[in-house]
Design a protein around this motif. Sequence first.
Motif, PDB file in Angstrom:
ATOM      1  N   SER A  85       0.816  -1.219   0.000  1.00 43.04           N
ATOM      2  CA  SER A  85       0.000   0.000   0.000  1.00 43.04           C
ATOM      3  C   SER A  85       0.850   1.270   0.000  1.00 43.04           C
ATOM      4  N   GLN A  86       2.145   1.171   0.350  1.00 47.10           N
ATOM      5  CA  GLN A  86       3.026   2.338   0.352  1.00 47.10           C
ATOM      6  C   GLN A  86       3.815   2.477  -0.945  1.00 47.10           C
ATOM      7  N   LEU A  87       3.617   1.571  -1.880  1.00 47.80           N
ATOM      8  CA  LEU A  87       4.340   1.612  -3.148  1.00 47.80           C
ATOM      9  C   LEU A  87       3.438   2.152  -4.235  1.00 47.80           C
ATOM     10  N   PHE A  88       4.013   2.938  -5.132  1.00 46.77           N
ATOM     11  CA  PHE A  88       3.216   3.336  -6.284  1.00 46.77           C
ATOM     12  C   PHE A  88       3.757   2.767  -7.582  1.00 46.77           C
ATOM     13  N   ILE A  89       4.912   2.129  -7.534  1.00 48.53           N
ATOM     14  CA  ILE A  89       5.431   1.328  -8.646  1.00 48.53           C
ATOM     15  C   ILE A  89       6.002   0.053  -8.035  1.00 48.53           C
ATOM     16  N   LEU A  90       5.624  -1.067  -8.610  1.00 47.68           N
ATOM     17  CA  LEU A  90       6.175  -2.354  -8.196  1.00 47.68           C
ATOM     18  C   LEU A  90       6.460  -3.143  -9.465  1.00 47.68           C
ATOM     19  N   ARG A  91       7.732  -3.349  -9.727  1.00 47.37           N
ATOM     20  CA  ARG A  91       8.169  -4.067 -10.914  1.00 47.37           C
ATOM     21  C   ARG A  91       8.964  -5.294 -10.498  1.00 47.37           C
ATOM     22  N   ARG A  92       9.440  -6.015 -11.488  1.00 50.31           N
ATOM     23  CA  ARG A  92      10.167  -7.259 -11.203  1.00 50.31           C
ATOM     24  C   ARG A  92      11.408  -7.004 -10.334  1.00 50.31           C
ATOM     25  N   HIS A  93      12.161  -5.933 -10.641  1.00 48.28           N
ATOM     26  CA  HIS A  93      13.433  -5.697  -9.955  1.00 48.28           C
ATOM     27  C   HIS A  93      13.472  -4.433  -9.102  1.00 48.28           C
ATOM     28  N   VAL A  94      12.487  -3.576  -9.219  1.00 51.62           N
ATOM     29  CA  VAL A  94      12.510  -2.302  -8.486  1.00 51.62           C
ATOM     30  C   VAL A  94      11.118  -1.948  -7.974  1.00 51.62           C
ATOM     31  N   PHE A  95      11.107  -0.995  -7.058  1.00 52.71           N
ATOM     32  CA  PHE A  95       9.847  -0.415  -6.604  1.00 52.71           C
ATOM     33  C   PHE A  95      10.090   1.061  -6.305  1.00 52.71           C
ATOM     34  N   ALA A  96       9.003   1.822  -6.246  1.00 50.11           N
ATOM     35  CA  ALA A  96       9.089   3.240  -5.904  1.00 50.11           C
ATOM     36  C   ALA A  96       8.094   3.536  -4.793  1.00 50.11           C
ATOM     37  N   THR A  97       8.534   4.385  -3.878  1.00 48.63           N
ATOM     38  CA  THR A  97       7.720   4.764  -2.737  1.00 48.63           C
ATOM     39  C   THR A  97       8.038   6.203  -2.340  1.00 48.63           C
ATOM     40  N   VAL A  98       7.106   6.861  -1.697  1.00 47.24           N
ATOM     41  CA  VAL A  98       7.368   8.189  -1.148  1.00 47.24           C
ATOM     42  C   VAL A  98       8.302   8.005   0.044  1.00 47.24           C
ATOM     43  N   ASN A  99       9.298   8.868   0.135  1.00 50.36           N
ATOM     44  CA  ASN A  99      10.259   8.774   1.235  1.00 50.36           C
ATOM     45  C   ASN A  99       9.535   8.974   2.567  1.00 50.36           C
ATOM     46  N   LEU A 100       9.827   8.106   3.541  1.00 50.08           N
ATOM     47  CA  LEU A 100       9.182   8.203   4.855  1.00 50.08           C
ATOM     48  C   LEU A 100       9.658   9.417   5.648  1.00 50.08           C
ATOM     49  N   LYS A 101      10.847   9.949   5.297  1.00 47.65           N
ATOM     50  CA  LYS A 101      11.374  11.158   5.931  1.00 47.65           C
ATOM     51  C   LYS A 101      11.779  12.138   4.826  1.00 47.65           C
ATOM     52  N   PRO A 102      10.782  12.722   4.133  1.00 46.99           N
ATOM     53  CA  PRO A 102      11.104  13.561   2.974  1.00 46.99           C
ATOM     54  C   PRO A 102      11.829  14.852   3.349  1.00 46.99           C
ATOM     55  N   VAL A 103      12.754  15.264   2.487  1.00 46.85           N
ATOM     56  CA  VAL A 103      13.417  16.551   2.693  1.00 46.85           C
ATOM     57  C   VAL A 103      12.665  17.674   1.987  1.00 46.85           C
ATOM     58  N   ALA A 104      11.727  17.306   1.120  1.00 47.13           N
ATOM     59  CA  ALA A 104      10.866  18.271   0.422  1.00 47.13           C
ATOM     60  C   ALA A 104       9.617  17.521  -0.028  1.00 47.13           C
TER      61      ALA A 104
END
Length: 118
Positions: free
Chosen positions: A19-38
């Motif tokens: 639920s915290q991922l917005f891209i999930l691929r075979r080798h990578v994933f993307a998520t919003v940083n839990l401690k964002p600097v911006a």
Amino acid sequence: MPKPIQQFVQFGPIQLPYSQLFILRRHVFATVNLKPVAPGHVLVCSKRPVKRLYDMTEVEAVEFWITVQEVAKVIKYFHNFKTNCHVSIQDGMHAGQTIPSVHCHIIPYQGKDFDILS
């Protein structure tokens, strides 16, 4: 009994639920940083726990960099920025890497966020 389906990815010591991922691929994933600097600070991460960029296979690296490029485009559109974002990899503990797995920070540039760097 069937094996339960994994509902998370492992990112160093952290288990990130799907639920915290917005891209999930075979080798990578993307998520919003839990401690964002911006606002809009996103991480693109290797699913396989590799400590250094050069430890990735060619296939993993290609998918990783394509995903970095796609995320930068989405951030630009979503946050309505003109052209700029910071793309950064801290490759190894001495370079400031805090999670021992390859990941790329993509941070929208909002004008004065990082004036200290210029």
